[in-house]
Design a protein around this motif. Structure first.
Motif, PDB file in Angstrom:
ATOM      1  N   ASP A   1      -2.120  -4.822 -10.703  1.00  0.00           N
ATOM      2  CA  ASP A   1      -2.707  -4.019  -9.637  1.00  0.00           C
ATOM      3  C   ASP A   1      -2.394  -4.691  -8.301  1.00  0.00           C
ATOM      4  O   ASP A   1      -2.762  -5.837  -8.075  1.00  0.00           O
ATOM      5  CB  ASP A   1      -4.221  -3.937  -9.849  1.00  0.00           C
ATOM      6  CG  ASP A   1      -4.940  -3.097  -8.816  1.00  0.00           C
ATOM      7  OD1 ASP A   1      -4.281  -2.515  -7.930  1.00  0.00           O
ATOM      8  OD2 ASP A   1      -6.182  -3.029  -8.899  1.00  0.00           O
ATOM      9  N   LEU A   2      -1.688  -3.967  -7.435  1.00  0.00           N
ATOM     10  CA  LEU A   2      -1.307  -4.511  -6.131  1.00  0.00           C
ATOM     11  C   LEU A   2      -2.085  -3.858  -4.993  1.00  0.00           C
ATOM     12  O   LEU A   2      -1.651  -3.873  -3.843  1.00  0.00           O
ATOM     13  CB  LEU A   2       0.201  -4.371  -5.915  1.00  0.00           C
ATOM     14  CG  LEU A   2       1.066  -5.159  -6.888  1.00  0.00           C
ATOM     15  CD1 LEU A   2       2.549  -4.947  -6.598  1.00  0.00           C
ATOM     16  CD2 LEU A   2       0.715  -6.639  -6.862  1.00  0.00           C
TER      17      LEU A   2
ATOM     18  N   ASN B   1       0.803  -1.224   0.000  1.00  0.00           N
ATOM     19  CA  ASN B   1       0.000   0.000   0.000  1.00  0.00           C
ATOM     20  C   ASN B   1       0.834   1.271   0.000  1.00  0.00           C
ATOM     21  O   ASN B   1       0.343   2.315  -0.421  1.00  0.00           O
ATOM     22  CB  ASN B   1      -0.942   0.044   1.211  1.00  0.00           C
ATOM     23  CG  ASN B   1      -2.085  -0.931   1.103  1.00  0.00           C
ATOM     24  OD1 ASN B   1      -2.322  -1.541   0.061  1.00  0.00           O
ATOM     25  ND2 ASN B   1      -2.802  -1.096   2.189  1.00  0.00           N
ATOM     26  N   VAL B   2       2.050   1.216   0.484  1.00  0.00           N
ATOM     27  CA  VAL B   2       2.854   2.440   0.598  1.00  0.00           C
ATOM     28  C   VAL B   2       3.980   2.544  -0.430  1.00  0.00           C
ATOM     29  O   VAL B   2       4.503   3.627  -0.642  1.00  0.00           O
ATOM     30  CB  VAL B   2       3.436   2.603   2.020  1.00  0.00           C
ATOM     31  CG1 VAL B   2       2.331   2.847   3.020  1.00  0.00           C
ATOM     32  CG2 VAL B   2       4.265   1.420   2.421  1.00  0.00           C
ATOM     33  N   SER B   3       4.340   1.442  -1.065  1.00  0.00           N
ATOM     34  CA  SER B   3       5.440   1.533  -2.021  1.00  0.00           C
ATOM     35  C   SER B   3       5.104   0.960  -3.393  1.00  0.00           C
ATOM     36  O   SER B   3       5.866   1.184  -4.337  1.00  0.00           O
ATOM     37  CB  SER B   3       6.684   0.835  -1.465  1.00  0.00           C
ATOM     38  OG  SER B   3       6.444  -0.536  -1.299  1.00  0.00           O
ATOM     39  N   CYS B   4       4.005   0.270  -3.532  1.00  0.00           N
ATOM     40  CA  CYS B   4       3.669  -0.361  -4.816  1.00  0.00           C
ATOM     41  C   CYS B   4       2.328   0.141  -5.359  1.00  0.00           C
ATOM     42  O   CYS B   4       2.254   0.605  -6.495  1.00  0.00           O
ATOM     43  CB  CYS B   4       3.594  -1.877  -4.664  1.00  0.00           C
ATOM     44  SG  CYS B   4       5.037  -2.638  -3.904  1.00  0.00           S
ATOM     45  N   ALA B   5       1.286   0.012  -4.567  1.00  0.00           N
ATOM     46  CA  ALA B   5      -0.067   0.380  -4.984  1.00  0.00           C
ATOM     47  C   ALA B   5      -0.309   1.857  -4.688  1.00  0.00           C
ATOM     48  O   ALA B   5      -1.110   2.221  -3.837  1.00  0.00           O
ATOM     49  CB  ALA B   5      -1.096  -0.501  -4.284  1.00  0.00           C
TER      50      ALA B   5
ATOM     51  N   GLY C   1      -5.028   1.179 -14.574  1.00  0.00           N
ATOM     52  CA  GLY C   1      -3.892   1.663 -15.346  1.00  0.00           C
ATOM     53  C   GLY C   1      -2.556   1.122 -14.884  1.00  0.00           C
ATOM     54  O   GLY C   1      -1.515   1.586 -15.324  1.00  0.00           O
ATOM     55  N   ALA C   2      -2.564   0.130 -14.002  1.00  0.00           N
ATOM     56  CA  ALA C   2      -1.313  -0.431 -13.483  1.00  0.00           C
ATOM     57  C   ALA C   2      -0.488  -1.031 -14.616  1.00  0.00           C
ATOM     58  O   ALA C   2      -1.037  -1.663 -15.521  1.00  0.00           O
ATOM     59  CB  ALA C   2      -1.609  -1.506 -12.440  1.00  0.00           C
ATOM     60  N   PRO C   3       0.836  -0.822 -14.584  1.00  0.00           N
ATOM     61  CA  PRO C   3       1.683  -1.400 -15.632  1.00  0.00           C
ATOM     62  C   PRO C   3       1.479  -2.911 -15.748  1.00  0.00           C
ATOM     63  O   PRO C   3       1.431  -3.609 -14.741  1.00  0.00           O
ATOM     64  CB  PRO C   3       3.104  -1.084 -15.157  1.00  0.00           C
ATOM     65  CG  PRO C   3       2.963   0.043 -14.204  1.00  0.00           C
ATOM     66  CD  PRO C   3       1.607  -0.106 -13.587  1.00  0.00           C
TER      67      PRO C   3
END
Length: 144
Positions: free
Chosen positions: A69-70, A50-54, A63-65
Motif C-alpha cells: 500500500d503506497l 498518489n497519482v500513479s501508484c496509490a 487489496g494492494a498487490p
C-alpha cells in the motif's frame, strides 16, 4: 462498436502477455503528471505515489498487490527497509542506496525484476521523477 483507449488496450495486452490471472488492471484515466518532485517523501507522495501508484486497482489499501500500500501515511512503512516479495534478497528501499533499492529497479525496468516495469499499464515515470526518488533514497529516505 466499442471504442477503447490505447492505454487501456496496452495495459490489457501486457497483463495477458505476462500471464497474470485474476488481477485487475490499474485504473488510470489521465496521463501521468510530469510536475517535478522534490526529493522528500511528502513531495513524492503528492506528485508521484498518489497519482500513479496509490490509485484504484493498484497500490492502494488492503487489496494492494503483495500488500504494498503506497497511500499517504502507509508508503514509508511499506517501502523503507522492507524486503521485496518479488526478489526477497533485496529491500524495496535501502536508505542511502538507490542502486540497490528494488523500488528504483522496478521504476527503471532493470534486468532481473519480477513482473513488469512500474507503473503498470502507464507510461514510465519521467527521468526527473525517477531522479527525485533516487535523491530521496540517497539522502536517507526520511519520513517527513
Amino acid at each position: 462498436m466499442m471504442v477503447i483507449g490505447r492505454r487501456h488496450i496496452s495495459c490489457c495486452v501486457a497483463l495477458c502477455c505476462a500471464g497474470v490471472v485474476g488481477l485487475a488492471a490499474c485504473e488510470h484515466a489521465e496521463p501521468l503528471p510530469t510536475a517535478p518532485a522534490a526529493p522528500t517523501l511528502s513531495s513524492l507522495q503528492t506528485t508521484i505515489f498518489n497519482v500513479s501508484c496509490a490509485v484504484s486497482g493498484c497500490h492502494l489499501g488492503d487489496g494492494a498487490p503483495r500488500g504494498l500500500d503506497l497511500a499517504a501515511g502507509a508508503s514509508w512503512a511499506n517501502l523503507v527497509d522492507v524486503q521485496s516479495s518479488g526478489v526477497p534478497s533485496l529491500k524495496l528501499v535501502v536508505r542511502g542506496d538507490p542502486d540497490n533499492s528494488y523500488l528504483v529497479m522496478k521504476l527503471e525496468g532493470a534486468p532481473g525484476i519480477v513482473g513488469q516495469r512500474m507503473p503498470q499499464g502507464r507510461d514510465p515515470l519521467t527521468p526527473a521523477q525517477i531522479t527525485a526518488i533516487r535523491e530521496w533514497i540517497a539522502a536517507g529516505a526520511a519520513d517527513d
